[in-house]
Scaffold this motif. Structure first.
Motif, mmCIF file in Angstrom:
data_model
loop_
_atom_site.group_PDB
_atom_site.id
_atom_site.type_symbol
_atom_site.label_atom_id
_atom_site.label_comp_id
_atom_site.label_asym_id
_atom_site.label_seq_id
_atom_site.Cartn_x
_atom_site.Cartn_y
_atom_site.Cartn_z
ATOM 1 N N ILE A 193 -21.318 29.506 -34.911
ATOM 2 C CA ILE A 193 -20.997 28.092 -34.760
ATOM 3 C C ILE A 193 -21.606 27.391 -35.963
ATOM 4 N N ASP A 194 -20.772 26.786 -36.789
ATOM 5 C CA ASP A 194 -21.301 26.293 -38.060
ATOM 6 C C ASP A 194 -21.250 24.783 -38.263
ATOM 7 N N ASP A 195 -20.914 24.013 -37.213
ATOM 8 C CA ASP A 195 -20.924 22.559 -37.388
ATOM 9 C C ASP A 195 -21.139 21.851 -36.045
ATOM 10 N N MET A 198 -20.596 23.079 -32.125
ATOM 11 C CA MET A 198 -21.704 23.128 -31.166
ATOM 12 C C MET A 198 -21.318 22.422 -29.863
ATOM 13 N N LEU A 199 -20.734 21.237 -29.983
ATOM 14 C CA LEU A 199 -20.365 20.472 -28.794
ATOM 15 C C LEU A 199 -19.196 21.128 -28.055
ATOM 16 N N GLU A 200 -18.247 21.669 -28.803
ATOM 17 C CA GLU A 200 -17.089 22.319 -28.200
ATOM 18 C C GLU A 200 -17.509 23.561 -27.411
ATOM 19 N N ASP A 244 -32.463 19.274 -26.736
ATOM 20 C CA ASP A 244 -32.391 18.305 -27.831
ATOM 21 C C ASP A 244 -31.443 18.745 -28.948
ATOM 22 N N ILE A 245 -31.200 20.026 -29.062
ATOM 23 C CA ILE A 245 -30.273 20.503 -30.097
ATOM 24 C C ILE A 245 -28.923 19.821 -29.931
ATOM 25 N N LEU A 246 -28.438 19.714 -28.696
ATOM 26 C CA LEU A 246 -27.153 19.063 -28.438
ATOM 27 C C LEU A 246 -27.311 17.550 -28.294
ATOM 28 N N LEU A 247 -28.371 17.117 -27.632
ATOM 29 C CA LEU A 247 -28.559 15.683 -27.417
ATOM 30 C C LEU A 247 -28.754 14.930 -28.729
ATOM 31 N N ASN A 248 -29.332 15.588 -29.734
ATOM 32 C CA ASN A 248 -29.573 14.919 -31.017
ATOM 33 C C ASN A 248 -28.296 14.625 -31.805
ATOM 34 N N PHE A 249 -27.161 15.117 -31.333
ATOM 35 C CA PHE A 249 -25.889 14.758 -31.956
ATOM 36 C C PHE A 249 -25.451 13.349 -31.546
ATOM 37 N N TYR A 250 -26.142 12.768 -30.580
ATOM 38 C CA TYR A 250 -25.811 11.434 -30.071
ATOM 39 C C TYR A 250 -26.927 10.456 -30.445
ATOM 40 N N THR A 269 -21.019 12.451 -20.205
ATOM 41 C CA THR A 269 -19.722 11.766 -20.202
ATOM 42 C C THR A 269 -18.703 12.548 -21.013
ATOM 43 N N SER A 270 -19.126 13.134 -22.126
ATOM 44 C CA SER A 270 -18.193 13.924 -22.938
ATOM 45 C C SER A 270 -17.687 15.147 -22.167
ATOM 46 N N ILE A 271 -18.544 15.731 -21.337
ATOM 47 C CA ILE A 271 -18.143 16.877 -20.512
ATOM 48 C C ILE A 271 -17.148 16.412 -19.450
#
Length: 190
Positions: free
Chosen positions: A107-109, A113-115, A158-164, A177-179
């Motif tokens: 996963i390179d972006d 990661m979110l997908e 935080d790895i995923l949460l930090n994208f927001y 909400t995105s899920i």
């Protein structure tokens, strides 16, 4: 014919999928799921790795994982060998527990990661095991949805949460909400 060598990029996350042999169950009851988590905990103490998300289904599991110190081939060999030993001993079986080598995809972006995390968290819903991801106890979704959840040492939300952007609560809400939006759109596959 030899197997293709696995590529390991230490700073990148990978989507790992491993399935039971003949699609047989890997996890028959709660104690099996808990044993798998115990193995992850033990290995993490010796070999640091981190999960951004996970979901243990009945006959397979998904990990969104990064290992910065040792290649995945070694880490996955340890995870799967320990769980196979547990499983075969508990159920008095012999032979292969896993169908074949695990699937891995780099996963390179941010979008990837979110997908991947969305796909992992919606897996039990897509399999019609539950109506909402928060109803499935063996995925990491509850760690994002409920801030008071006890987060295992090998998981880093935080790895995923930090994208927001926003406060921790706002970031958690945006992620969940995105899920939910993906579920309503019927978009779960990466």
């Amino acid at each position: 014919m030899s197997r293709e060598k696995r590529i390991w990029v230490p700073h990148c996350f990978y989507h790992i999928v491993c399935r039971g042999n003949r699609r047989d169950p890997l996890f028959r009851n709660a104690s099996d799921f808990e044993a798998f988590f115990h193995i992850l905990q033990q290995l993490h103490e010796k070999i640091p790795f981190e999960l951004a998300s996970y979901c243990l289904m009945t006959n397979h599991y998904h990990l969104q994982i990064r290992s910065q110190e040792i290649p995945f081939s070694k880490l996955m060999a340890l995870i799967n060998k320990r769980y196979a030993n547990y499983y075969n001993t508990k159920y008095r079986l012999t032979g292969h527990v896993y169908e074949k080598r695990y699937f891995d995809q780099i996963i390179d972006d941010k979008e990837g990661m979110l997908e991947v995390s969305r796909y992992i968290h919606l897996n039990p819903v897509e399999a019609k095991m539950v109506r909402k991801p928060e109803f499935y106890p063996w995925s990491s979704y509850h760690l994002f949805k409920y801030p008071n959840s006890k987060i295992p040492i090998f998981v880093n939300v935080d790895i995923l949460l930090n994208f927001y952007e926003g406060t921790e609560g706002q970031r958690r809400e945006k992620y969940c909400t995105s899920i939910t939006q993906a579920l309503l759109r019927g978009v779960a596959t990466p």
